[in-house]
Design an enzyme around this catalytic site. Structure first.
Site, PDB file in Angstrom:
ATOM      1  CB  CYS A 197      -0.961  -0.114   1.306  1.00 48.76           C
ATOM      2  SG  CYS A 197      -1.619   1.458   1.559  1.00 48.76           S
ATOM      3  CB  CYS A 213       0.714   1.245   4.111  1.00 49.60           C
ATOM      4  SG  CYS A 213      -0.805   1.040   4.159  1.00 49.60           S
ATOM      5  CB  CYS A 256     -10.118  10.956 -14.034  1.00 47.21           C
ATOM      6  SG  CYS A 256     -11.356   9.837 -13.692  1.00 47.21           S
ATOM      7  CB  CYS A 264     -12.936  11.063 -16.839  1.00 52.09           C
ATOM      8  SG  CYS A 264     -13.049  11.540 -14.997  1.00 52.09           S
TER       9      CYS A 264
END
Length: 488
Positions: free
Chosen positions: A48, A51, A392, A395
């Site tokens: 992650c 993280c 995006c 998108c």
């Protein structure tokens, strides 16, 4: 020799006194958590990215909080390996997830700062009495030396005010540092045997406002809390990412190299000039200074990719959230002139906008900041508008569907619109927190725009529009089915 070194390394890895947070697994989680009064536990996954970014801050906080009085322990659980069952037990569904444990049980979700000092500040407020007892002048001076507002109750005996003070301390311990004392020397020095004083941190003290405030309100928790919240930021406070939400409109913010850790003198050089002017407008605006590096996203909202000068740049938001920028180079005279014009509504709001398209006759209409009212608010059509970001992925995937939707409904009393929400201001009541965000707005404007949360296929959009259109579509019935030729 090798065995001695190996023993030492094992001891270091098991003893938290050598630094860093504990690493817990399914096998030892319950027993280790029960050993500590207060713990902050990070449930994480090694892959992650968030993280990985949090880990060094978390480890820094672990070392500092272990020295806190009383100490707070920090621990981690790897949800992909040795801690799978534990993560499932505590409902971990995203990474990182942080939870505060008290006496071996979950107390609450951690939703505070994600930097080392911020974690330390919040977690230190979770342990020990909410109001520290001061028993010496030295302890009092040390308490006031912190970089936060300090609230001290001076009480020689029980009283309704003391009771209200302790209740407020329990409720606001995450925002303020509270202490209580009956030390005769301190009571005499501050001329109060039954009173409360808010002390400003030394690095924010100045000649333009009092450095301490004495409470003179009712002996009630609600009254005291309201007073503290009103006084906490003073005339011009240091606005950070952690407390930014506390500065309500109308607000005026000066952005420059604010750094109290490395350059207190330089930071206050500019802040004092802002204070000198703002004291005359304290009833009109909320004032703050912010680090331009920490708030680059806000600078972008005003069209600044970078700040070329060391001098502050000043932006403001009105009560109705309109944006205003001081265009002149910062000086005391220019700042005062800007505030006078702002107060008297003599300034044009700043509007972030791309140029209006020269040709906007395609089936999908392009909205920008400057033409939004024309193509959305006052177009006298039902409107489905997509707010997107050029980068995006979702998108980009939606683009061919959106174009086809525009073509399908080209002859209808419905506008299909798109807007780049990263390069144009999105006006209220529309709110964009992710991409793409899609809204449906009716032509009469009586109902507030509603967020579209349906499917993203062409037929999903057609069925939604057919059902909600003010006037039934020419080519589709209310269920979204194509009409037969004899119905057209």
């Amino acid at each position: 020799m090798f065995s001695v070194v190996l023993f030492f390394l094992v001891a270091v890895s098991l003893d938290p006194a050598f630094g860093g947070s504990l690493e817990l697994t399914d096998n030892d989680f319950a027993t280790r958590v029960a050993e500590f009064d207060t713990m902050l536990i990070m449930f994480y996954a090694p892959w992650c990215g968030h993280c990985k970014k949090l880990k060094p801050e978390f480890e820094m906080a672990a070392d500092l909080l272990r020295e806190n009085d009383p100490p707070v322990e920090l621990a981690k659980v790897d949800c992909t390996e040795g801690g799978k069952a534990t993560c499932t037990e505590f409902g971990v569904s995203g990474y990182p997830t942080l939870k505060i444990f008290k006496n071996g049980k979950v107390s609450k979700e951690y939703s505070g700062p994600r930097d080392g000092p911020g974690i330390v500040k919040l977690m230190a407020s979770q342990v020990g009495p909410s109001a520290k007892e001061i028993t010496s002048v030295e302890a009092f001076e040390k308490f006031l030396a912190a970089e936060d507002n300090s609230v001290v109750g001076f009480f020689k005996a029980a009283s309704p005010l003391k009771e209200a003070f302790l209740e407020a301390a329990d409720n606001l311990r995450e925002k303020f540092r509270f202490a209580i004392t009956d030390l005769a020397e301190l009571v005499k020095k501050h001329d109060t045997s039954d009173g409360i004083i808010l002390f400003r941190p030394k690095h924010l003290q100045n000649i333009f406002e009092p450095n301490q405030h004495k409470y003179d309100g009712e002996s009630s928790k609600s009254s005291l809390e309201a007073w503290l919240k009103k006084k906490q930021h003073g005339l011009v406070d240091h606005r950070t990412r952690d407390n930014a939400d506390e500065f309500k409109n109308p607000v005026v913010v000066a952005y420059y190299k604010v750094d109290y850790a490395k350059n207190e003198k330089g930071t206050n050089y500019w802040r004092n000039r802002i204070l000198k002017v703002s004291k005359n407008f304290a009833d009109d605006f909320t004032f703050a200074v912010s680090s331009k590096d920490d708030f680059q996203h806000e600078l972008n909202e005003f069209g600044y990719d970078y700040v070329p000068s060391e001098k502050p740049i000043v932006f403001a938001r009105s009560k109705d959230n309109k944006k205003f920028a001081m265009k002149e180079e910062f000086s005391i005279e220019n700042f005062e002139s800007f505030l006078k014009k702002l107060k008297n509504n003599e300034l044009e709001p700043y509007l972030k906008s791309e140029p209006i398209p020269e040709d906007n006759t395609k089936p999908v209409i392009v909205a920008v900041g400057k033409n939004f009212d024309d193509v959305v608010t006052n177009n006298n059509k039902d409107t489905l508008i997509e707010f997107y970001a050029p980068w995006c992925g979702h998108c980009k995937k939606l683009t061919p569907v959106w174009d086809e939707l525009g073509e399908k409904l080209a002859g209808e009393d419905v506008a299909i619109v798109k807007m780049d929400a990263t390069n144009n201001d999105v006006p209220a009541p529309f709110e964009v927190r992710g991409f793409p965000t899609i809204y449906w707005a009716t032509k009469d404007g009586k109902a507030s725009p509603v967020t579209y949360n349906g499917g993203r296929e062409l037929n999903d959009f057609i069925k939604y529009i057919a059902k909600h259109a003010t006037t039934e579509l020419k080519s589709f019935d209310r269920s979204g089915n194509p009409k037969k030729k004899d119905e057209l």
